[in-house]
Enzyme design. Structure first.
Site, mmCIF file in Angstrom:
data_model
loop_
_atom_site.group_PDB
_atom_site.id
_atom_site.type_symbol
_atom_site.label_atom_id
_atom_site.label_comp_id
_atom_site.label_asym_id
_atom_site.label_seq_id
_atom_site.Cartn_x
_atom_site.Cartn_y
_atom_site.Cartn_z
ATOM 1 N N ARG A 108 0.806 -1.220 0.000
ATOM 2 C CA ARG A 108 0.000 0.000 0.000
ATOM 3 C C ARG A 108 0.838 1.269 0.000
ATOM 4 N NH1 ARG A 108 -5.441 -0.610 3.448
ATOM 5 N NH2 ARG A 108 -6.017 0.838 1.807
ATOM 6 N N TYR A 126 -6.235 -1.844 14.260
ATOM 7 C CA TYR A 126 -4.777 -1.670 14.224
ATOM 8 C C TYR A 126 -4.113 -2.720 13.332
ATOM 9 C CZ TYR A 126 0.068 -1.550 15.797
ATOM 10 O OH TYR A 126 1.438 -1.487 15.844
ATOM 11 N N ALA A 128 -14.213 -14.874 19.799
ATOM 12 C CA ALA A 128 -15.114 -15.995 20.056
ATOM 13 C C ALA A 128 -15.867 -15.850 21.381
ATOM 14 C CB ALA A 128 -14.322 -17.303 20.064
ATOM 15 N N GLY A 181 -14.452 -8.969 12.013
ATOM 16 C CA GLY A 181 -14.636 -7.710 12.723
ATOM 17 C C GLY A 181 -15.427 -6.700 11.917
ATOM 18 N N ASP A 182 -15.173 -6.644 10.615
ATOM 19 C CA ASP A 182 -15.913 -5.723 9.759
ATOM 20 C C ASP A 182 -17.375 -6.134 9.655
ATOM 21 O OD1 ASP A 182 -13.470 -4.467 9.276
ATOM 22 O OD2 ASP A 182 -13.067 -5.728 7.533
#
Length: 306
Positions: A95, A156, A219, A247-248
């Site tokens: 990136r 993060y 979990a 998570g998204d």
């Protein structure tokens, strides 16, 4: 970003599957599938990978009218994923110098048009470069001043920057944040006094003006903290196939409940449900549910819907 996914160790070669990835785009797709109007603002390269990203977002019902195409030769960002041990996945980022690293406030502020209710940001974008960090901070400040709810997912990435750099960049954004989402190990990045326990860290964040702190526990579910106390929710039991993107998916479910005006327990229920869909299928976003599919986890094992 574009994403190349390997079936085994990269050093052994073999075929790669091409798709689209990125925390913000994952959340955008998740919300669109749940029936919400979603706009994605960012910058892609003037290349085929950039075209793939915009085409995929549009196909998923995400508004890309405020997406910028870089005309200076910067390429679209790329990541490579490889499974290493069970559900443990290793990710390599490419990136630096990408189109996304050069996103500016002028690229994103027009997307904050009248009618926007929530601005979702992550700690990944400011890790990409100075202009990207400025874009995130300016967007958060502008949205907060306009009465838009600002959601910040710490997200993060140790391969993009150090914890000290992350802490320095995230603290100013936190001043304009209404809803903070972080995993347990990410909370120290938003503490004024690193080393404090979870309770003290959460109290400090709430005292700084954040109204909700959502702590993701993998979990073990999640906890939401507000000035009125804490609300816990266990994760849904599911056979894990791919943890990347969980998570998204959780964030998409939580924001969906917020946009629907549900209470915190209902938001958490939807969040752990969308996260369960993510871990039960391969890919960052491919298995995310539509609103009609949210009840599938309540069906008995072995059910065939005809």
């Amino acid at each position: 970003m574009a994403a190349l996914r390997a079936q085994g160790a990269l050093r052994l070669g073999g075929s790669l599957g091409l798709s689209v990835a990125g925390a913000e785009s994952n959340v955008a797709i998740g919300l669109a599938r749940l029936g919400h109007r979603v706009r994605w603002a960012g910058r892609v390269g003037a290349d085929e990978l950039g075209a793939l990203i915009l085409r995929t977002l549009r196909a998923e019902g995400v508004d890309t009218s405020h997406a910028a195409t870089d005309d200076t030769g910067r390429p679209t960002g790329l990541l490579l994923t490889e499974p290493r041990l069970g559900t443990l996945t290793r990710v390599s980022y490419y990136r630096a110098g990408s189109a996304g690293s050069a996103v500016t406030p002028d690229d994103v502020l027009p997307a904050l048009a009248p009618g926007v209710r929530v601005l979702h940001l992550t700690g990944i974008t400011p890790a990409l470069g100075p202009s990207a960090a400025e874009a995130v901070l300016t967007a958060a400040k502008t949205a907060r001043e306009s009465g838009v709810t600002v959601c910040l997912d710490v997200n993060y990435r140790s391969r993009l920057w150090t914890s000290d750099r992350a802490r320095t960049a995230l603290r100013p954004i936190l001043d304009h944040t209404d809803l903070l989402i972080a995993s347990e190990d990410e909370l120290p990045l938003v503490q004024e006094a690193p080393g404090a326990g979870e309770s003290e860290a959460v109290h400090g964040v709430l005292a700084a003006g954040v109204t909700e702190v959502v702590v993701k526990r993998g979990a073990r579910g999640a906890t939401v903290f507000t000035a009125d106390g804490a609300t816990d929710r266990a994760a849904r039991e599911v056979d894990a196939v791919d943890l990347v993107g969980a998570g998204d998916a959780f964030v998409a479910g939580y924001l969906s409940g917020l946009l629907d005006g549900t209470d915190i327990p209902a938001r958490l229920h939807r969040a752990v449900t969308t996260a369960a869909f993510a871990v039960a299928t391969r890919g960052d976003w491919e298995g995310l549910p539509t609103r009609d599919e949210l009840g599938l986890f309540d069906e008995p094992d072995g059910t065939t819907i005809r």
